[in-house]
Scaffold this motif. Structure first.
Motif, PDB file in Angstrom:
ATOM      1  N   ARG A 216     -11.063  -7.849 -44.660  1.00 35.54           N
ATOM      2  CA  ARG A 216     -12.447  -8.164 -45.037  1.00 35.54           C
ATOM      3  C   ARG A 216     -12.585  -9.485 -45.790  1.00 35.54           C
ATOM      4  NH1 ARG A 216     -15.337  -3.542 -48.099  1.00 35.54           N
ATOM      5  NH2 ARG A 216     -17.195  -4.661 -47.382  1.00 35.54           N
ATOM      6  N   ALA A 217     -11.447 -10.114 -46.105  1.00 40.84           N
ATOM      7  CA  ALA A 217     -11.515 -11.373 -46.861  1.00 40.84           C
ATOM      8  C   ALA A 217     -12.195 -12.448 -46.034  1.00 40.84           C
ATOM      9  CB  ALA A 217     -10.099 -11.817 -47.236  1.00 40.84           C
ATOM     10  N   ARG A 218     -13.116 -13.161 -46.670  1.00 37.60           N
ATOM     11  CA  ARG A 218     -13.812 -14.265 -45.965  1.00 37.60           C
ATOM     12  C   ARG A 218     -13.016 -15.545 -46.181  1.00 37.60           C
ATOM     13  NH1 ARG A 218     -19.508 -13.219 -45.000  1.00 37.60           N
ATOM     14  NH2 ARG A 218     -20.089 -11.145 -45.718  1.00 37.60           N
ATOM     15  N   VAL A 219     -11.865 -15.607 -45.533  1.00 42.57           N
ATOM     16  CA  VAL A 219     -10.973 -16.763 -45.719  1.00 42.57           C
ATOM     17  C   VAL A 219     -10.783 -17.533 -44.421  1.00 42.57           C
ATOM     18  CG1 VAL A 219      -9.770 -15.751 -47.687  1.00 42.57           C
ATOM     19  CG2 VAL A 219      -8.945 -15.280 -45.371  1.00 42.57           C
ATOM     20  N   GLY A 220     -11.651 -17.262 -43.444  1.00 43.11           N
ATOM     21  CA  GLY A 220     -11.591 -17.987 -42.185  1.00 43.11           C
ATOM     22  C   GLY A 220     -12.255 -19.347 -42.325  1.00 43.11           C
ATOM     23  N   PRO A 221     -12.359 -20.087 -41.222  1.00 52.13           N
ATOM     24  CA  PRO A 221     -13.027 -21.392 -41.243  1.00 52.13           C
ATOM     25  C   PRO A 221     -14.437 -21.285 -41.825  1.00 52.13           C
ATOM     26  CG  PRO A 221     -11.939 -21.023 -39.133  1.00 52.13           C
ATOM     27  CD  PRO A 221     -11.852 -19.731 -39.887  1.00 52.13           C
ATOM     28  N   ARG A 222     -14.801 -22.198 -42.698  1.00 50.93           N
ATOM     29  CA  ARG A 222     -16.125 -22.248 -43.344  1.00 50.93           C
ATOM     30  C   ARG A 222     -16.464 -20.958 -44.069  1.00 50.93           C
ATOM     31  NH1 ARG A 222     -15.958 -24.570 -38.692  1.00 50.93           N
ATOM     32  NH2 ARG A 222     -16.644 -22.738 -37.543  1.00 50.93           N
ATOM     33  N   GLY A 223     -15.437 -20.305 -44.637  1.00 49.43           N
ATOM     34  CA  GLY A 223     -15.685 -19.123 -45.449  1.00 49.43           C
ATOM     35  C   GLY A 223     -16.123 -17.898 -44.670  1.00 49.43           C
ATOM     36  N   LYS A 224     -15.883 -17.907 -43.364  1.00 50.17           N
ATOM     37  CA  LYS A 224     -16.227 -16.746 -42.526  1.00 50.17           C
ATOM     38  C   LYS A 224     -15.068 -15.762 -42.504  1.00 50.17           C
ATOM     39  CE  LYS A 224     -20.146 -18.517 -41.050  1.00 50.17           C
ATOM     40  NZ  LYS A 224     -21.442 -17.916 -41.363  1.00 50.17           N
TER      41      LYS A 224
END
Length: 325
Positions: free
Chosen positions: A161-169
């Motif tokens: 569930r961490a939003r650590v993808g590109p652009r905070g996604k």
DNA sequence: GTTCTAGAAC
DNA sequence: GTTCTAGAAC
């Protein structure tokens, strides 16, 4: 009162019905024919998959309104995760009664926002709003979802569930994972831990089943999800050659291999063309390599490998005073 | 005739 | 991911 699946599970959980009784094959009302429930099958949604003749259409789906949890579902809380996992016993709320897709927000990963590829997004955003038929367990860091089109008796998805993808996604796939990013390394560690716990829980609950943990080389769903899937492949939802090959060819990549690649400091880069070719491979049994001409042929063959407790009712059983025969 | 697959649409 | 269905396969 007819002895329904829900009632049996409720009685078993309240200890007023011996496990041995639940384990028995019995005949009940017109609603259910032969019913086989393993002794440890206390998760109603999964236990329901052990009902050999119960139509899967009675189960909730991604795109259909979620059913309110049954009494049995509401009383199931067996997870003892060491990672502050919350086992689900949530009531069906406004969100879960609606089409989950309706709750999706725009994404930036290419496909149209709110499309089928975003069907897993509501689980990440609001896992607490889903009943136990959809969400097995969750924490601030992860959610474990019951695949709504299970390709085997037990088929769960573990998602970070961490939003650590590109652009905070949210992370879209393993290709987003950067071995030099501390947050990503933490996600991989947590996913590994949760997958291990879920797999162990399922091995304990369903000792007659084998399990694999891994990902699809080219996932159809947008958000990173790891499959925990039993190896019986007895499911009405297993229909196509693509379904079969996606779980039994190299298209299915063990999570351990993903983890090892990242641990070696390498990013994951999938050869999508090669992967797509794997999906078109001829049908071959994953246990004995027997070739099958069609999917119906293969599915019949799979029954011969299935543990007794989950195999389809035998001709002998069907001939024993079946009310529907 | 029926069964089954595979591609388009969503 | 699924559903629908035309037409291939039997």
């Amino acid at each position: 009162m007819p002895l329904t699946l829900s009632r049996v599970l409720l009685l078993q959980q309240s200890r007023s019905l011996p496990v041995a009784v639940v384990f028995c094959v019995f005949r009940c009302s017109n609603e259910h024919r032969l019913l086989q429930v393993p002794a440890a099958a206390t998760s109603p949604a999964i236990a329901a998959r052990f009902t050999t003749t119960r139509p899967f259409s009675t189960m909730a789906r991604h795109t259909a309104p979620a059913a309110a949890p049954t009494a049995a579902a509401s009383s199931s809380s067996t997870s003892k995760s060491s990672t502050a996992t919350t086992a689900r016993a949530a009531p069906a709320t406004e969100v879960s009664r609606k089409n989950p897709l309706a709750a999706t927000k725009p994404t930036t990963t290419g496909a149209r926002a709110g499309s089928w590829a975003d069907a897993l997004l509501p689980y990440l955003e609001r896992p607490e709003t889903f009943p136990a038929t959809h969400v097995h367990s969750f924490s601030a860091d992860h959610v474990v979802v019951l695949d709504q089109f299970p390709k085997s008796k037990v088929h769960l998805l573990v998602m970070p569930r961490a939003r650590v993808g590109p652009r905070g996604k949210y992370l879209a796939s393993v290709e987003d994972l950067d071995p030099d990013n501390e947050a990503h390394v933490l996600v991989v560690e947590q996913l590994t831990e949760v997958c291990g716990e879920v797999e162990q829980e399922m091995r304990t609950k369903y000792p007659q089943l084998e399990f694999r943990v891994g990902i699809h080389t080219v996932p159809s769903m947008r958000h990173l999800h790891v499959h925990v899937i039993s190896q019986d492949f007895i499911s009405d939802r297993l229909k196509t050659k693509q379904h079969w090959n996606s779980f039994t060819s190299e298209f299915f990549v063990p999570w351990e291999r993903v983890k090892a690649t990242l641990a070696a400091g390498q990013r994951i880069k999938m050869d999508k063309a090669a992967a797509e070719a794997l999906l078109k491979r001829p049908l071959v049994c994953h246990k004995c390599s027997k070739a099958a001409r069609t999917m119906p042929d293969l599915k019949k063959h799979l029954e011969t490998h299935a543990p007794l407790a989950i195999a389809g009712s035998s001709p002998r059983e069907e001939n024993v005073d079946s009310p529907l025969a």
